[in-house]
Design an enzyme around this catalytic site. Structure first.
Site, short mmCIF file in Angstrom:
data_model
loop_
_atom_site.label_atom_id
_atom_site.label_comp_id
_atom_site.label_asym_id
_atom_site.label_seq_id
_atom_site.Cartn_x
_atom_site.Cartn_y
_atom_site.Cartn_z
N ASP A 1 12.16 -3.48 5.56
CA ASP A 1 11.51 -3.54 6.88
C ASP A 1 10.32 -2.58 6.88
OD1 ASP A 1 11.22 -4.26 9.68
OD2 ASP A 1 11.94 -2.25 10.15
N SER A 2 9.42 -2.81 7.84
CA SER A 2 8.28 -1.91 8.00
C SER A 2 8.74 -0.49 8.33
CB SER A 2 7.38 -2.43 9.12
OG SER A 2 8.15 -2.59 10.30
N CYS B 1 12.33 -8.08 8.70
CA CYS B 1 11.20 -7.73 9.56
C CYS B 1 10.50 -9.04 9.90
CB CYS B 1 10.25 -6.81 8.78
SG CYS B 1 8.69 -6.47 9.60
N GLU C 1 10.48 3.26 19.53
CA GLU C 1 10.21 4.32 18.55
C GLU C 1 10.08 5.69 19.22
OE1 GLU C 1 8.78 3.96 14.96
OE2 GLU C 1 9.89 2.08 14.86
N CYS D 1 11.88 -9.86 17.05
CA CYS D 1 11.45 -8.56 16.52
C CYS D 1 12.68 -7.70 16.40
CB CYS D 1 10.44 -7.90 17.48
SG CYS D 1 10.03 -6.22 16.97
N HIS E 1 13.25 -4.62 16.70
CA HIS E 1 13.47 -3.52 17.64
C HIS E 1 14.06 -3.98 18.98
CE1 HIS E 1 11.00 -1.27 14.91
NE2 HIS E 1 10.95 -0.21 15.68
N1 DGL Z 1 10.01 -4.80 12.21
C1 DGL Z 1 8.92 -5.35 12.97
C2 DGL Z 1 9.25 -6.80 13.36
O1 DGL Z 1 10.39 -7.24 13.35
C3 DGL Z 1 8.62 -4.54 14.20
C4 DGL Z 1 7.98 -3.22 13.90
C5 DGL Z 1 6.59 -3.31 13.35
O2 DGL Z 1 5.67 -3.79 14.05
O3 DGL Z 1 6.41 -2.89 12.21
O4 DGL Z 1 8.35 -7.54 13.69
#
Ligand code: DGL
Length: 275
Positions: free
Chosen positions: A12-13, A75, A160, A194, A196
């Site tokens: 993931d990012s 992600c 975050e 997403c 989050h």
């Molecule tokens: N993990 C990213 C997603 O699911 C969200 C966080 C980001 O923008 O890096 O799109």
């Protein structure tokens, strides 16, 4: 870096993919997992196609080097902007026996079981929405389904920055939900597109009419991976099973451990890694 383990790689990012990993561990605790968060370069949501693709490819190569045979891009932004190119162009050159999967396809497969009106909504980052990956994937499986999307660029920063339970979060959540529902009043199911957003689900539900169903991806993606491993014994046999879970971040491991616990309570061993 070589390893005697052949874990399932989860990328993931940053922290968000931990909501997916948590469900993998709950459903299939016997496997080994390496989680890689590119926290030094997150968020990916506002970044260009080229940036997300090249960062994701670096992470994929690193996880392969570390012994993974299968990697899940946990992600949405990376799945939307990088997965297809990696599967079609890069994997055949890297190793055609390895696999990279994403989170969009399983979520789309599941939505068909939820909607009765055939009108659905997608909530995601700007990158995911602009990529149009969800509508394109839905059109392949459910050509008659009507899809409306809403980008919610403030939601990841709210999570975050620990503001997701605070009253200020309500303003942005109500605004984006109203804007989505105004686009189409027949929507009866919404994908939280997403990683989050599950942390915001109680507030999201507050602004949704009770007849609208909300799909969180974690459990859906975990069920889908389980099914994939059953259908692909040639990959499954290569995944080691000693219940070892390791976490790697491109940023500070101490901060990762502290912040990451909000997303997943299974974080123990966190190390720094360079991509
Ligand atoms: N993990 C990213 C997603 O699911 C969200 C966080 C980001 O923008 O890096 O799109």
């Amino acid at each position: 870096m070589s390893s005697e383990l052949n874990p399932i790689g989860v990328f993931d990012s940053g922290y968000g993919g931990l909501t997916i990993l948590k469900e993998f561990i709950d459903l299939m605790p016997e496997y080994d997992y390496f989680y890689l968060g590119d926290n030094a370069r997150s968020p990916y949501g506002p970044r260009s196609f080229d940036a997300v693709y090249s960062y994701t490819l670096e992470a994929v190569n690193k996880l392969f080097e570390m012994g993974c045979h299968i990697i899940i891009l946990a992600c949405n932004t990376a799945s939307a902007k990088a997965l297809r190119t990696i599967q079609q162009n890069d994997l055949p050159k890297i190793d055609h026996n390895k696999r990279v999967l994403g989170v969009i396809r399983p979520s789309v497969e599941a939505i068909g079981k939820y909607t009765l009106t055939n009108n659905i909504g997608i909530l995601g980052t700007r990158g995911t929405v602009i990529s149009n990956s969800y509508p394109l994937e839905i059109a392949k499986l459910f050509p008659n389904m009507k899809v409306n999307q809403e980008a919610c660029p403030m939601w990841v920063p709210l999570v975050e920055n620990d503001e997701f339970n605070m009253p200020g979060a309500d303003y942005f959540i109500e605004k984006n939900i109203n804007s989505l529902l105004k686009k189409n009043n027949k929507i009866d199911s919404i994908i939280l597109g997403c990683t989050h957003y599950p942390l915001l689900s109680s507030k999201i539900k507050k602004y949704l009419p009770p007849n609208i169903k909300l799909l969180s991806q974690g459990k859906i993606v975990a069920e889908s991976l389980k099914d994939y491993l059953l259908r692909h014994p040639e990959i499954e046999i290569k995944c080691t099973k000693s219940s070892i879970y390791k976490f790697f971040t491109t940023d500070n491991p101490t901060i990762f451990k502290k912040q990451g616990r909000k997303f997943c309570d299974k974080i123990t061993d966190v190390r720094h890694i360079n991509l």
